[in-house]
Design an enzyme around this catalytic site. Structure first.
Site: not given
Ligand code: NAP
Ligand code: HSE
Length: 432
Positions: A17, A108, A208
């Protein structure tokens, strides 16, 4: 001539994201300036691994492993938390709010467990905490609850709130992919949580539901209040048997007020194929809000994925910096009431119940005898399945307690090939 105001954004997390958000902010600089009158400058992006290849983003952004590096900017206007996980993310969000910075997050997990405290913190420090993307990605359901529907008296909130599990069930139902491959594809598509057990266990949907129910019912709630089951227990056979009864299987999150109590759960449900939820497939989500004046409102659309989620995060940033949305959570997020939760003895539903066994006589008699003793009335019973015997039963409305007791007793039978299972059948909420 439109004056363009410079706005400083600290980005915590640049994964699925976060990187989509950074790309959007760069690609749409002109459009953002024209529509909102601001230029968003991401000063620093916090990541774990600064050596990682970031698809060209390294030329546009400066990366750091130190949270302090992001916070030391005196001009910081908005902190955007997209780290995921609990500890570091919670500490960072608190730090931002305590310093009076506006915070946008999609997390969330922390909002469900600590949302009440975070809302209070934002309120005390006169800053905004916005989190539209945390529930159903870009579907604008939280904003609707906060603004347009702020004064509505809701009695039920029901939804498909997890894109990953809906994607997996859709793939399995179409016979495209088995469970494991469908999950791997959901991860590849950036739909799943970093820890996908949060998705498949139903916990993400429960997180959620807590956020939605707090806003809709103005009540204090935590994930521990919500009985939660995921999809790991749903097999291709269950999907076939559900189809035999004119249903599909969906992971539903349900919260409704009944007799002055709150019934809430996340579980795989049998949904009649004619119901709207049955046509919500792949990573799409849907939320139905039921209120006194508005009747039923359906929100549906993409529920996960990089771009839709980043779009919602960007929307929150722009609403805060332009002052167009009253994000100070004074409404429906503070002074939440307690409401008693309905006990398993008070929660009733029709159920699909399956017992898989090695063929032998009198199986049906033993199964129905146990159900009868536990107070679960059979509505329809069929023997289904090739090779292996299956008794599939649709029950009359029964309490959750009675069904749990019958499952425990059925599990003691010595001719089983699998643990017996039961999923509620989704009926429209009859609330009061
Ligand atoms: P992700 O791809 O795993 O990205 C997490 C990012 O945070 C990475 O850049 C990681 O660094 C960094 N990170 C994690 N822990 C860290 C720490 N302790 N110190 C420094 N950097 C750290 O996750 P994502 O899918 O983007 O999701 C991010 C958030 O959005 C989550 O809360 C998730 O629930 C929410 N969300 C996601 C979606 C979806 O569709 N993916 C939808 C709605 C909400 P590196 O890049 O170096 O690993
Ligand atoms: N992992 C979550 C899902 C991302 O699949 O709905 C969106 O919140």
């Amino acid at each position: 001539v439109l004056q363009i105001r410079e706005v400083t954004v600290g980005l915590l997390g640049c994964g699925v994201v976060g990187s989509a958000l950074a790309e959007l902010i760069h690609a749409e600089e002109k459009e953002i300036a024209a529509s909102a009158g601001v230029k968003l400058n991401i000063t620093k992006a916090l990541v774990r691994d600064t050596e990682k290849d970031r698809n060209g983003l390294k030329k546009k952004l400066s990366f750091t492993k130190e949270l302090e590096e992001v916070f030391k900017d005196k001009e910081l206007d908005v902190v955007v938390e997209l780290l995921g996980g609990e500890e570091t993310a919670l500490a960072a969000v608190k730090k931002g709010l305590e310093a009076g910075r506006n915070v946008v997050t999609a997390n969330k997990l922390i909002l469900s467990a600590h949302g009440e405290e975070l809302n209070q913190l934002a309120n005390r420090n006169g800053c905004s905490l916005a989190y539209e993307a945390s529930v159903a990605s870009c579907i604008p359901v939280l904003q609707s609850l906060d603004v347009t529907l702020a004064a509505e008296n809701f009695h039920a909130v029901t939804g498909i709130l997890n894109g990953t599990t809906n994607f997996i069930l859709s793939q399995m139902e179409r016979g495209n992919l088995p469970y494991g491959e469908a999950l791997a594809l959901a991860q590849q598509k950036g739909l799943a949580e970093t820890d996908p057990s949060l998705d498949v266990s139903g916990q993400d949907a429960a997180h959620k539901l807590v956020i939605l129910a707090r806003k809709a019912f103005n009540i204090s709630l935590t994930p521990a209040d919500i009985p939660t089951a995921g999809i790991t227990n749903v097999s291709a056979e269950d999907l076939r048997f559900a189809a035999h009864f004119g249903c599909t299987v969906k992971l539903l999150a349900v919260a409704r007020k009944r007799n002055g109590k709150l019934e809430a759960r996340v579980a795989p449900h049998l949904v009649p194929t004619g119901h709207t939820f049955a046509s919500i497939n792949d990573e799409s989500n849907a939320v139905v809000l039921e209120g006194e004046a508005v009747g039923k409102l359906l929100f549906a659309g993409p529920g996960a994925g990089a771009l839709p989620t980043a779009r919602a995060v960007l929307g929150d940033i722009l609403s805060i910096v332009t002052g167009e949305r009253a994000c100070i959570p004074g409404r429906k997020a503070l002074n939440l009431a307690k409401i008693p939760l309905a006990s398993p003895e008070e929660t009733r539903s029709r159920y699909y119940l399956r017992v898989a066994f090695n063929d032998q006589p009198h199986v049906l008699a033993q199964v129905t005898c146990i159900l009868d003793a536990c107070g679960v009335e059979v509505h329809r019973v069929e023997a289904l399945g090739l090779g292996q015997g299956n008794i599939v039963i649709l029950t009359h409305p029964a309490t959750e307690a009675a069904v749990s007791a019958s499952l425990a007793e059925l599990a003691e039978l010595d001719f089983l090939t699998e643990r017996p299972k039961a999923f509620p059948i989704f009926d429209e909420p009859q609330s009061n």
